[in-house]
Structure formats: structure tokens, C-alpha cells
Design a protein around this motif. Structure first.
Motif, mmCIF file in Angstrom:
data_model
loop_
_atom_site.group_PDB
_atom_site.id
_atom_site.type_symbol
_atom_site.label_atom_id
_atom_site.label_comp_id
_atom_site.label_asym_id
_atom_site.label_seq_id
_atom_site.Cartn_x
_atom_site.Cartn_y
_atom_site.Cartn_z
ATOM 1 N N ARG A 225 0.854 -1.180 0.000
ATOM 2 C CA ARG A 225 0.000 0.000 0.000
ATOM 3 C C ARG A 225 0.896 1.237 0.000
ATOM 4 O O ARG A 225 1.808 1.342 0.814
ATOM 5 N N LEU A 226 0.611 2.132 -0.906
ATOM 6 C CA LEU A 226 1.416 3.342 -1.058
ATOM 7 C C LEU A 226 0.472 4.527 -1.136
ATOM 8 O O LEU A 226 -0.420 4.561 -1.975
ATOM 9 N N THR A 227 0.652 5.473 -0.233
ATOM 10 C CA THR A 227 -0.131 6.706 -0.273
ATOM 11 C C THR A 227 0.812 7.851 -0.591
ATOM 12 O O THR A 227 1.775 8.086 0.128
ATOM 13 N N ASP B 120 -1.746 4.431 9.672
ATOM 14 C CA ASP B 120 -0.923 3.314 10.123
ATOM 15 C C ASP B 120 0.150 3.019 9.068
ATOM 16 O O ASP B 120 0.017 2.075 8.284
ATOM 17 N N TYR B 121 1.192 3.852 9.013
ATOM 18 C CA TYR B 121 2.241 3.677 8.019
ATOM 19 C C TYR B 121 3.437 2.962 8.623
ATOM 20 O O TYR B 121 3.842 3.253 9.749
ATOM 21 N N THR B 122 4.001 2.017 7.850
ATOM 22 C CA THR B 122 5.190 1.319 8.320
ATOM 23 C C THR B 122 6.457 2.071 7.944
ATOM 24 O O THR B 122 7.498 1.844 8.544
ATOM 25 N N GLN B 123 6.365 2.954 6.945
ATOM 26 C CA GLN B 123 7.512 3.790 6.591
ATOM 27 C C GLN B 123 7.038 5.081 5.949
ATOM 28 O O GLN B 123 5.954 5.131 5.383
ATOM 29 N N ASP C 281 9.766 19.115 5.277
ATOM 30 C CA ASP C 281 9.043 19.774 6.369
ATOM 31 C C ASP C 281 7.669 19.141 6.573
ATOM 32 O O ASP C 281 7.213 18.967 7.703
ATOM 33 N N THR C 282 6.995 18.800 5.474
ATOM 34 C CA THR C 282 5.693 18.146 5.580
ATOM 35 C C THR C 282 5.839 16.769 6.227
ATOM 36 O O THR C 282 5.112 16.432 7.159
ATOM 37 N N ALA C 283 6.803 15.989 5.767
ATOM 38 C CA ALA C 283 7.025 14.645 6.327
ATOM 39 C C ALA C 283 7.516 14.706 7.760
ATOM 40 O O ALA C 283 7.229 13.814 8.566
ATOM 41 N N GLY C 284 8.237 15.761 8.099
ATOM 42 C CA GLY C 284 8.805 15.897 9.431
ATOM 43 C C GLY C 284 7.776 15.974 10.534
ATOM 44 O O GLY C 284 8.082 15.702 11.698
ATOM 45 N N VAL C 285 6.543 16.306 10.186
ATOM 46 C CA VAL C 285 5.466 16.343 11.173
ATOM 47 C C VAL C 285 5.269 14.953 11.784
ATOM 48 O O VAL C 285 4.857 14.821 12.925
ATOM 49 N N LEU C 286 5.613 13.918 11.028
ATOM 50 C CA LEU C 286 5.409 12.541 11.480
ATOM 51 C C LEU C 286 6.568 12.013 12.313
ATOM 52 O O LEU C 286 6.522 10.886 12.789
#
Length: 179
Positions: free
Chosen positions: A5-7, A41-44, A55-60
Motif C-alpha cells: 500500500r502506497l499513499t 498506520d504507516y510502516t515507513q 518539512d511536511t514529512a517531518g510532522v510525522l
């Protein structure tokens, strides 16, 4: 065979998007999205290398892997210029770029080259589990074009807004899920 699964999610809003300006790699977000806007529920978590995607990804959190294949199209000499400026100063070159996906009058990457890069990455992508990939509107358009076998010229007709998501799954073939 475990499903993949890829979002893909578009980075948050930048001043360049608001002003209709060709992006620069160090463009900052106008506001950081909340973790609730991005969480699942992301594994990576993958990110294109530009500041706005990181910066957007860094929120996670800090477990973000940079994926160069998700980088924005290279605008060449047009980096940082507004569309209004290009319409005024280089109208024929802009019209050519917008209508011919193989052209790169700016000296950067054509839409066709971007689509080839994205297609190669997608063909090799096989990470089981759920992956969130923070990338750019042009990359998301290219993925859609690949999966739907669209003519390249049709990709310019797809609007991808900040934080828009495209959910894909793979179990023998890629499928697009509308949310």
C-alpha cells in the motif's frame, strides 16, 4: 504475497504555489500540517529531497527516508519565476512547455522525463506494508498517468492541491483507491 500500500501526499502549501511561481528546492511551507492531517498506520515514510516535502514529512517524526525519485521536476532556468512573468517574457516557450510534454524550453526536465523517472521508481517499488510518500503535484500527476495509461498531455489537466492524497495498492497490479 503481502499487499503493498502506497499513499502519495502532496506537500503543504508554499508561497510559490500561492503566487503561481516556479518552485525552488528551499521553498518553505506557509504553515505546517498537523500530525492528524497526515497520520495513518504507516510502516515507513518517504520524502522527496526538497525542503517543502521534508518539512511536511517531518510532522510525522524523524524516521523519514529521502527518496530522490520523488523529487520535483527540474524547472531549469525558470526556477523561481512566476507564471505571469513567463507569460509576459517567454509566452511561446511557456505555451510549448504546457502543450508538449516532451519539451523543456527551460533547460530542465520535461514532463516526459519526469514520467519515465517516476515509472521506473513505481515499477521497482515493492515495500510490503503501508508507505506514506510526501512528494509534489507533478510527481503525483505522473503516477496517475502511469497507472491509468493516460497520454502525457492529459496530465496538465489534473489539479493536485496541497496535502491531497493518492492511495495506491499493489497485489499483482497497481490499483487506485479514491478516498
Amino acid at each position: 504475497m503481502k499487499a503493498v500500500r502506497l499513499t502519495l501526499i502532496c506537500h503543504g502549501l508554499t508561497d510559490a504555489q500561492r503566487l503561481g511561481r516556479m518552485a525552488c528546492p528551499d521553498d518553505a511551507l506557509l504553515a505546517l500540517p498537523s500530525a492528524a492531517e497526515l497520520m495513518a498506520d504507516y510502516t515507513q515514510v518517504l520524502s522527496a529531497p526538497e525542503r517543502r516535502t521534508l518539512d511536511t514529512a517531518g510532522v510525522l517524526g524523524d524516521q523519514v527516508m529521502i527518496e530522490p525519485a520523488l523529487a520535483d521536476a527540474d524547472p531549469g532556468r525558470w526556477q523561481g519565476l512566476t507564471l505571469k512573468q513567463l507569460q509576459r517574457e517567454q509566452p511561446d516557450a511557456l505555451a510549448q512547455w504546457l502543450s508538449d510534454p516532451y519539451s523543456a524550453p527551460h533547460g530542465g526536465e520535461s514532463l516526459a522525463q519526469l514520467s519515465e523517472r517516476v515509472a521506473a521508481w513505481l515499477a521497482a517499488f515493492n515495500s510490503p506494508g503501508s508507505t506514506l510518500a510526501v512528494t509534489h503535484p507533478q510527481v503525483i500527476r505522473a503516477v496517475l498517468g502511469q497507472l491509468l495509461d493516460c497520454p502525457l498531455a492529459a496530465l496538465q489537466r489534473i489539479d493536485v492541491l496541497p496535502l491531497a492524497k493518492l492511495q495506491l495498492s499493489f497485489n499483482g497490479q497497481w490499483r487506485v483507491r479514491l478516498l
